[in-house]
Design a protein around this motif. Sequence first.
Motif, PDB file in Angstrom:
ATOM      1  N   GLU A 121       0.828  -1.201   0.000  1.00 49.80           N
ATOM      2  CA  GLU A 121       0.000   0.000   0.000  1.00 49.80           C
ATOM      3  C   GLU A 121       0.868   1.259   0.000  1.00 49.80           C
ATOM      4  O   GLU A 121       0.545   2.257  -0.647  1.00 49.80           O
ATOM      5  N   GLN A 122       2.000   1.243   0.724  1.00 49.43           N
ATOM      6  CA  GLN A 122       2.907   2.391   0.730  1.00 49.43           C
ATOM      7  C   GLN A 122       3.447   2.678  -0.667  1.00 49.43           C
ATOM      8  O   GLN A 122       3.526   3.837  -1.096  1.00 49.43           O
ATOM      9  N   ILE A 123       3.813   1.637  -1.365  1.00 47.14           N
ATOM     10  CA  ILE A 123       4.331   1.808  -2.734  1.00 47.14           C
ATOM     11  C   ILE A 123       3.237   2.360  -3.632  1.00 47.14           C
ATOM     12  O   ILE A 123       3.487   3.224  -4.491  1.00 47.14           O
ATOM     13  N   ASN A 124       2.015   1.900  -3.444  1.00 51.48           N
ATOM     14  CA  ASN A 124       0.893   2.385  -4.244  1.00 51.48           C
ATOM     15  C   ASN A 124       0.661   3.877  -4.004  1.00 51.48           C
ATOM     16  O   ASN A 124       0.459   4.649  -4.955  1.00 51.48           O
ATOM     17  N   LEU A 125       0.707   4.311  -2.737  1.00 52.87           N
ATOM     18  CA  LEU A 125       0.529   5.723  -2.415  1.00 52.87           C
ATOM     19  C   LEU A 125       1.652   6.577  -3.015  1.00 52.87           C
ATOM     20  O   LEU A 125       1.410   7.654  -3.558  1.00 52.87           O
ATOM     21  N   ALA A 126       2.886   6.082  -2.904  1.00 56.03           N
ATOM     22  CA  ALA A 126       4.029   6.817  -3.453  1.00 56.03           C
ATOM     23  C   ALA A 126       3.918   6.921  -4.978  1.00 56.03           C
ATOM     24  O   ALA A 126       4.220   7.974  -5.563  1.00 56.03           O
ATOM     25  N   THR A 127       3.471   5.839  -5.597  1.00 52.14           N
ATOM     26  CA  THR A 127       3.323   5.831  -7.054  1.00 52.14           C
ATOM     27  C   THR A 127       2.279   6.836  -7.503  1.00 52.14           C
ATOM     28  O   THR A 127       2.494   7.598  -8.461  1.00 52.14           O
ATOM     29  N   GLN A 128       1.130   6.845  -6.846  1.00 53.20           N
ATOM     30  CA  GLN A 128       0.054   7.761  -7.226  1.00 53.20           C
ATOM     31  C   GLN A 128       0.492   9.216  -7.060  1.00 53.20           C
ATOM     32  O   GLN A 128       0.183  10.071  -7.896  1.00 53.20           O
ATOM     33  N   TYR A 129       1.233   9.500  -5.988  1.00 47.99           N
ATOM     34  CA  TYR A 129       1.704  10.873  -5.811  1.00 47.99           C
ATOM     35  C   TYR A 129       2.708  11.243  -6.897  1.00 47.99           C
ATOM     36  O   TYR A 129       2.653  12.346  -7.455  1.00 47.99           O
ATOM     37  N   PHE A 130       3.624  10.326  -7.203  1.00 47.91           N
ATOM     38  CA  PHE A 130       4.621  10.610  -8.239  1.00 47.91           C
ATOM     39  C   PHE A 130       3.945  10.882  -9.578  1.00 47.91           C
ATOM     40  O   PHE A 130       4.315  11.822 -10.292  1.00 47.91           O
ATOM     41  N   LEU A 131       2.937  10.101  -9.916  1.00 47.55           N
ATOM     42  CA  LEU A 131       2.203  10.310 -11.175  1.00 47.55           C
ATOM     43  C   LEU A 131       1.545  11.691 -11.205  1.00 47.55           C
ATOM     44  O   LEU A 131       1.476  12.327 -12.265  1.00 47.55           O
ATOM     45  N   SER A 132       1.091  12.155 -10.054  1.00 49.10           N
ATOM     46  CA  SER A 132       0.421  13.462 -10.006  1.00 49.10           C
ATOM     47  C   SER A 132       1.385  14.624 -10.226  1.00 49.10           C
ATOM     48  O   SER A 132       0.959  15.738 -10.529  1.00 49.10           O
ATOM     49  N   THR A 133       2.684  14.368 -10.061  1.00 48.53           N
ATOM     50  CA  THR A 133       3.686  15.439 -10.220  1.00 48.53           C
ATOM     51  C   THR A 133       4.201  15.549 -11.646  1.00 48.53           C
ATOM     52  O   THR A 133       4.909  16.509 -11.976  1.00 48.53           O
ATOM     53  N   LEU A 134       3.904  14.577 -12.492  1.00 49.16           N
ATOM     54  CA  LEU A 134       4.466  14.576 -13.845  1.00 49.16           C
ATOM     55  C   LEU A 134       3.817  15.648 -14.704  1.00 49.16           C
ATOM     56  O   LEU A 134       2.623  15.917 -14.585  1.00 49.16           O
ATOM     57  N   PRO A 135       4.589  16.269 -15.594  1.00 54.50           N
ATOM     58  CA  PRO A 135       4.033  17.323 -16.455  1.00 54.50           C
ATOM     59  C   PRO A 135       3.036  16.760 -17.453  1.00 54.50           C
ATOM     60  O   PRO A 135       3.124  15.608 -17.875  1.00 54.50           O
ATOM     61  N   ASP A 136       2.068  17.582 -17.810  1.00 59.27           N
ATOM     62  CA  ASP A 136       1.081  17.188 -18.819  1.00 59.27           C
ATOM     63  C   ASP A 136       1.646  17.395 -20.216  1.00 59.27           C
ATOM     64  O   ASP A 136       2.528  18.213 -20.441  1.00 59.27           O
ATOM     65  N   GLY A 137       1.101  16.650 -21.161  1.00 58.94           N
ATOM     66  CA  GLY A 137       1.472  16.842 -22.559  1.00 58.94           C
ATOM     67  C   GLY A 137       2.754  16.134 -22.941  1.00 58.94           C
ATOM     68  O   GLY A 137       3.326  15.364 -22.178  1.00 58.94           O
ATOM     69  N   ILE A 138       3.212  16.428 -24.138  1.00 59.76           N
ATOM     70  CA  ILE A 138       4.401  15.789 -24.691  1.00 59.76           C
ATOM     71  C   ILE A 138       5.641  16.493 -24.144  1.00 59.76           C
ATOM     72  O   ILE A 138       5.762  17.714 -24.212  1.00 59.76           O
ATOM     73  N   THR A 139       6.555  15.711 -23.600  1.00 58.40           N
ATOM     74  CA  THR A 139       7.748  16.314 -23.002  1.00 58.40           C
ATOM     75  C   THR A 139       9.049  15.798 -23.593  1.00 58.40           C
ATOM     76  O   THR A 139      10.114  16.186 -23.171  1.00 58.40           O
ATOM     77  N   HIS A 140       8.978  14.879 -24.567  1.00 57.86           N
ATOM     78  CA  HIS A 140      10.232  14.369 -25.098  1.00 57.86           C
ATOM     79  C   HIS A 140      10.832  15.369 -26.081  1.00 57.86           C
ATOM     80  O   HIS A 140      10.154  16.269 -26.553  1.00 57.86           O
ATOM     81  N   PHE A 141      12.104  15.179 -26.368  1.00 58.06           N
ATOM     82  CA  PHE A 141      12.830  16.125 -27.207  1.00 58.06           C
ATOM     83  C   PHE A 141      13.186  15.474 -28.539  1.00 58.06           C
ATOM     84  O   PHE A 141      13.440  14.278 -28.605  1.00 58.06           O
ATOM     85  N   THR A 142      13.221  16.267 -29.574  1.00 57.97           N
ATOM     86  CA  THR A 142      13.574  15.746 -30.892  1.00 57.97           C
ATOM     87  C   THR A 142      14.702  16.580 -31.472  1.00 57.97           C
ATOM     88  O   THR A 142      14.964  17.702 -31.041  1.00 57.97           O
ATOM     89  N   THR A 143      15.335  16.026 -32.483  1.00 57.15           N
ATOM     90  CA  THR A 143      16.419  16.738 -33.135  1.00 57.15           C
ATOM     91  C   THR A 143      15.881  17.936 -33.920  1.00 57.15           C
ATOM     92  O   THR A 143      14.707  17.979 -34.289  1.00 57.15           O
TER      93      THR A 143
END
Length: 270
Positions: A121-143
């Motif tokens: 359950e601790q890992i699940n809570l940590a995972t859900q919080y981490f997902l909530s911090t990720l930026p929205d949209g496309i974030t990868h870089f191209t040449t």
Amino acid sequence: MAHENNPLSDLYLAVDEHMQLHLACYSMIDYDEAFGFLIRTTGLIVTEDFYAREIPIELVVSLNKDGSGISSEAKLLNKVNVKPLQFTKIIECIQASPAYAEIILHRLDEMQRHSEGERFEQINLATQYFLSTLPDGITHFTTNMAPKKLVWIYKQDKLISNVSPFTVDEQGGHLCFEVQAGFTNGLMLQCYRLECMMHLFTNEEKLGYYFELFLDEDDFHHQQMYRELPEKFMHNKRFLNRILQLMRTCDSAQYEHYLKDLIEKFKAAI
């Protein structure tokens, strides 16, 4: 981070030719209150004469076990004095990359598959919080086609690698090697590994040379490397002395006189 007396250096984040960042998660640290992850990647210190040296960047990310927060601590593993704002922006760039999310989520998933009960359950809570911090949209870089400058990258204090023995035939002397070069691109340095051949010959008592770079003629960055790298090779004393050293180790009874003449002319030209 470094001695205050040292001059400030330009720091870039190393990415591959497709502008993708490579991270490695070396360990997971199980604190009392948090799950910690030790992540490393490669930075590049660029000097004014357009050479770059690798420097490891280390990031410790801690996710609270109750899903209430996240903290991180970043440092350079070598003693250099970089521009603080530039370093901060590079860490933000790492944390906004898909590679960062992927490596932490992979480790969390791996941990959860081997856990149960409260820890699960601790890992699940940590995972859900981490997902909530990720930026929205496309974030990868191209040449892109807007590099600022070409730099020659040292690999473990060496300018060239995978060097073949120096050989001589009726057309002259030949040597194969690899070189790593890159283009500054914002906070990142887009890195390429190239296979090269150097050819030396005499023409009417004069020394001649040319390079073969195994490149894609239709690639914009490859075209720029083809124009600029040979000049960098021939103006770098350390590279030229390495070639001279390899020439002297060549054992060719058939072309002994020609080789000796080639070495003398090359030495005089350095």
